[in-house]
Design a protein around this motif. Structure first.
Motif, PDB file in Angstrom:
ATOM      1  N   ASP A  52       0.895  -1.030  -0.198  1.00 35.95           N
ATOM      2  CA  ASP A  52       0.048  -0.051  -0.103  1.00 35.95           C
ATOM      3  C   ASP A  52       0.755   1.232  -0.063  1.00 35.95           C
ATOM      4  N   LEU A  53       0.365   2.394  -0.661  1.00 38.22           N
ATOM      5  CA  LEU A  53       0.938   3.777  -0.409  1.00 38.22           C
ATOM      6  C   LEU A  53       0.487   4.415   0.823  1.00 38.22           C
ATOM      7  N   ASP A  54       1.395   5.228   1.456  1.00 45.19           N
ATOM      8  CA  ASP A  54       1.012   6.235   2.541  1.00 45.19           C
ATOM      9  C   ASP A  54       1.581   7.568   2.057  1.00 45.19           C
ATOM     10  N   VAL A  55       1.312   8.407   3.047  1.00 44.73           N
ATOM     11  CA  VAL A  55       1.967   9.709   2.829  1.00 44.73           C
ATOM     12  C   VAL A  55       3.178  10.012   2.912  1.00 44.73           C
ATOM     13  N   ASN A  56       3.938   9.033   3.680  1.00 45.70           N
ATOM     14  CA  ASN A  56       5.336   9.171   4.013  1.00 45.70           C
ATOM     15  C   ASN A  56       6.144   9.190   2.473  1.00 45.70           C
ATOM     16  N   LEU A  57       5.827   8.042   1.651  1.00 44.93           N
ATOM     17  CA  LEU A  57       6.220   7.902   0.340  1.00 44.93           C
ATOM     18  C   LEU A  57       5.980   8.941  -0.541  1.00 44.93           C
ATOM     19  N   LEU A  58       4.897   9.626  -0.341  1.00 44.07           N
ATOM     20  CA  LEU A  58       4.498  10.893  -1.181  1.00 44.07           C
ATOM     21  C   LEU A  58       5.405  11.946  -0.972  1.00 44.07           C
ATOM     22  N   MET A  59       5.648  12.218   0.199  1.00 41.83           N
ATOM     23  CA  MET A  59       6.610  13.292   0.628  1.00 41.83           C
ATOM     24  C   MET A  59       8.179  13.230   0.363  1.00 41.83           C
ATOM     25  N   ILE A  60       8.447  11.730   0.402  1.00 43.77           N
ATOM     26  CA  ILE A  60      10.038  11.476   0.053  1.00 43.77           C
ATOM     27  C   ILE A  60      10.170  11.720  -1.553  1.00 43.77           C
ATOM     28  N   ALA A  61       8.863  11.258  -2.167  1.00 38.75           N
ATOM     29  CA  ALA A  61       8.857  11.108  -3.702  1.00 38.75           C
ATOM     30  C   ALA A  61       9.124  12.761  -4.139  1.00 38.75           C
ATOM     31  N   ALA A  62       8.075  13.510  -3.690  1.00 36.55           N
ATOM     32  CA  ALA A  62       7.975  15.100  -3.794  1.00 36.55           C
ATOM     33  C   ALA A  62       9.315  15.503  -3.610  1.00 36.55           C
ATOM     34  N   ALA A  63      10.185  15.280  -2.546  1.00 38.32           N
ATOM     35  CA  ALA A  63      11.489  15.945  -2.235  1.00 38.32           C
ATOM     36  C   ALA A  63      12.418  15.445  -3.269  1.00 38.32           C
ATOM     37  N   LEU A  64      12.193  14.208  -3.699  1.00 42.30           N
ATOM     38  CA  LEU A  64      13.473  13.808  -4.732  1.00 42.30           C
ATOM     39  C   LEU A  64      13.147  14.439  -5.955  1.00 42.30           C
ATOM     40  N   GLY A  65      11.803  14.599  -6.409  1.00 41.17           N
ATOM     41  CA  GLY A  65      11.428  15.090  -7.458  1.00 41.17           C
ATOM     42  C   GLY A  65      12.129  16.524  -7.765  1.00 41.17           C
ATOM     43  N   ALA A  66      11.944  17.290  -6.532  1.00 43.47           N
ATOM     44  CA  ALA A  66      12.208  18.559  -6.396  1.00 43.47           C
ATOM     45  C   ALA A  66      13.678  18.620  -6.823  1.00 43.47           C
ATOM     46  N   ALA A  67      14.547  17.629  -5.972  1.00 42.14           N
ATOM     47  CA  ALA A  67      15.925  17.655  -6.281  1.00 42.14           C
ATOM     48  C   ALA A  67      16.554  17.498  -7.699  1.00 42.14           C
ATOM     49  N   ALA A  68      15.508  16.606  -8.321  1.00 42.04           N
ATOM     50  CA  ALA A  68      15.672  16.100  -9.610  1.00 42.04           C
ATOM     51  C   ALA A  68      15.703  17.165 -10.755  1.00 42.04           C
ATOM     52  N   ILE A  69      14.877  18.444 -10.530  1.00 42.70           N
ATOM     53  CA  ILE A  69      15.071  19.500 -11.331  1.00 42.70           C
ATOM     54  C   ILE A  69      15.609  20.843 -10.804  1.00 42.70           C
ATOM     55  N   GLY A  70      16.630  20.463  -9.923  1.00 40.05           N
ATOM     56  CA  GLY A  70      17.474  21.494  -9.079  1.00 40.05           C
ATOM     57  C   GLY A  70      16.913  22.419  -8.031  1.00 40.05           C
TER      58      GLY A  70
END
Length: 654
Positions: A92-110
């Motif tokens: 299952d997915l939870d809010v923890n993975l969403l936040m980590i994914a968002a942070a990594l996504g932000a880093a991916a575009i600088g």
């Protein structure tokens, strides 16, 4: 073996082999205590690294990125681990993975700093929620530390220190000044004040003397006490409280279960929507890939239900914690949730609205007899009986220091009473029903006694006849006394718009008198235990949520049937305490109204939190699409709302 028959040492000098544990000092709230929380340490470390990385970006881009990576790891490791465990174990997915994914996504575009800020605030809100729950649980279970490992046992005049699990019913213990009482028992020598706050929530120590009851986990005052153990270690009131605490920590309210299910579905929707936002806009709206990815990351941040997930449990645990400090133990948040919706509170009469200890109210002597003579005769015959009415007569004789007679051939008469011989004369004491079974001639001769009985019974009293041979010598009337706070407790509930019912096995006349003294709205008399269950079901059908308050074994079925069962902790039976959802450790029924108020306030705060959380999420999502918002603003707005709902729930601890 009776306590008074044990040999008591004349000296209280220490003869044990070890040091008896002392009562811990009261735990005060220390703002710095949260720094010992590992999650808080990680969050602060992440924030510090983020600031250093931001400062280093002006002169070394490589060093800045390295520091940001460390900041991400320090702040996000705990949440990432929780998210991965949910994904692997529960698929299952939870809010923890969403936040980590968002942070990594932000880093991916600088946007390293924005991602680090997201990790920092998310970790901070998680640490704050974790600390809130940890503190609430500590407030509930702080008394678990009040468990001494050993006790000073006295055998044949000698003292020895033994583990408490080796104590048996009947053992004689010495409790020195300032020490924790290791077992439930009765005082058989000594006088002292005992701090019972850990068990009953009472702020002031209670004076104890010979015959007084004491509880494991309470703290002896200035004087030594010798107590006889009356309960095995696993069945003490203290042990029962610990079991209740463990249940309270594991039981989840319905609203939290709903949010948990919603989080799972919502997280999938957010992931799918984020993927669509990354792929579709460049083709449909002709956006650039970098602009599209940026907006998708902002959406992933602001759409996550962090604040919504944190709306319930911090508030619930804060309320349960506050109640525990007042001597009211909930076995789970679901019961607090149900208390907020209560429409009717049903009280068992005996031992709940009343003291449960009958007292002699009238002793009427017939012609040729004196009141003192009849009291002496009655107490002499009743002294071998354990019936509550017999004990009331003996207690009155002791209070008035009446000299008792020597009796012979004492025996109980099944279904009627008791009899015995004094100086060869047969005396009998029992129910007054024989006045209803007389011949017309006998009835005419006893008309005066019949009238007296009717008057006494109309006042809600239980009437017994005293017979010498076949002659009526007098009458004894007894009545249970109303708790001093009963009327006030009923009035407080009625001011909240809650109806109050009384359930009793007593006759209608006695129930009616008690209802008049307490002011209850509904009266149900002549009830057997199964009848109480039927009445509770009827009340639930007519009014909705029903609370049942009781203390006896016969109340257990009704406690289980009610929406919320409340047991009396001090004088309640083991069965009632096991089945009850809530326990009044100090037996103060006035606290029921304040508990309902607290439950309603908790529900209001939960609703405030949920409305606020949904409003913030919706506003940020619309702003992102209609006008566009910066990722740092989305991070602060979203995670800030999470911190605010947690702090709002913390208000209940005041």
């Amino acid at each position: 073996m009776q306590a008074t028959s044990k040999q008591l040492p004349k000296s209280t000098a220490r003869q044990g082999t070890g040091q008896q544990p002392r009562a811990p000092k009261p735990r005060r709230f220390d703002p710095l205590a949260m720094l010992s929380n590992p999650e808080m340490q990680a969050a602060l470390g992440s924030g510090l690294l983020m600031l250093i990385a931001w400062a280093a970006s002006g002169w070394s881009e490589v060093l800045s990125v390295i520091l940001y990576v460390i900041s991400y790891t320090v702040g996000g490791w705990i949440k990432a681990k929780e998210g991965v465990e949910t994904l692997v174990k529960e698929r299952d997915l939870d809010v923890n993975l969403l936040m980590i994914a968002a942070a990594l996504g932000a880093a991916a575009i600088g946007y390293w700093n924005e991602g680090a800020m997201l990790i920092f605030i998310f970790a901070m809100s998680g640490a704050l929620e974790s600390y809130t729950m940890e503190r609430s649980k500590k407030d509930i279970s702080a008394l678990m530390a009040l468990k001494p490992a050993t006790a000073i046992r006295i055998e044949q005049g000698a003292m020895s220190e033994v583990p408490i699990d080796q104590l048996a019913v009947g053992d004689l213990l010495l409790i020195r000044p300032g020490e924790l009482i290791p077992a439930d028992g009765k005082v058989c020598r000594g006088e002292s004040s005992v701090n019972q706050a850990s068990i009953t929530g009472e702020s002031l120590p209670v004076e104890k003397a010979e015959g007084s009851e004491v509880f494991a986990g309470t703290v002896n005052g200035e004087g030594p006490l010798y107590i006889e153990v009356t309960t095995s270690a696993e069945n003490t009131l203290f042990a029962k409280i610990i079991r209740m605490v463990e249940e309270a920590e594991t039981e989840v309210p319905d609203s939290q279960r709903f949010i948990k299910r919603l989080e799972s579905v919502y997280a999938r929707v957010v992931v799918i929507a984020t993927a669509a936002l990354i792929v579709l806009p460049p083709f449909v709206l002709d956006w650039s890939w970098s602009n599209t990815f940026y907006k998708a990351m902002v959406f992933l941040v602001v759409a996550s239900p962090c604040a919504l997930v944190s709306s319930i449990m911090p508030a619930m645990l804060s309320a349960i914690s506050k109640s525990a400090r007042k001597g009211i133990l909930f076995k789970g948040g679901v019961h607090l949730e149900n208390m907020a919706k209560v429409k009717v509170v049903a009280f068992d009469k005996t031992g709940t609205l009343t003291e449960g200890v009958p007292q002699v109210t009238d002793l009427i002597a017939g012609e040729g007899y004196s009141r003192e003579e009849l009291l002496a005769v009655s107490a002499s015959i009743e002294k071998l009986s354990s019936h509550p009415l017999a004990e009331a007569v003996v207690r009155l004789a002791e209070e008035e220091q009446v000299e008792l007679y020597s009796t012979e051939e004492n025996k109980s008469v099944t279904g009627w009473g008791i009899e015995g011989r004094i100086d060869g004369r047969l005396w009998r004491i029992g129910r007054s029903d024989m006045l209803d079974e007389q011949t017309p001639a006998e009835a005419a001769g006893h008309a005066q006694w019949t009238a007296v009985r009717e008057q006494l019974e109309s006042e809600g009293k239980t009437v017994s006849l005293i017979l010498e041979e076949e002659r009526i010598a007098g009458m004894i009337a007894l009545q249970d006394t109303v708790r001093p706070q009963a009327a006030a407790a009923v009035q407080k509930l009625q001011r909240l718009g809650v109806k109050v019912a009384m359930l009793t096995g007593d006759r209608k006349a006695a129930a009616g008198v008690m209802a008049g003294k307490t002011g209850v709205d509904l009266v149900f008399a002549d009830l057997l235990p199964e009848d109480k269950v039927t009445r509770i079901k009827e009340l639930r059908g007519q009014y909705g949520q029903v609370v049942m308050v009781g203390d006896g074994v016969n109340d257990a079925p009704a406690l289980a049937t009610a929406t919320v069962g409340i047991g009396m902790g001090m004088k309640g039976s083991g069965a009632a305490l096991e089945i009850a959802d809530v326990v009044l450790m100090n037996d103060n029924i006035e606290e029921i109204a304040s508990t309902i108020e607290l439950a309603r306030r908790t529900q209001r705060i939960v609703k405030q939190n949920m409305i606020f959380a949904v409003t913030v999420i919706a506003t940020l999502m619309l702003s992102n699409f209609l006008q566009g918002i910066a990722l740092p603003f989305g991070v602060v707005g979203h995670e800030g709302s999470t911190i605010l709902v947690i702090l709002n729930g913390l208000r209940l601890l005041r």
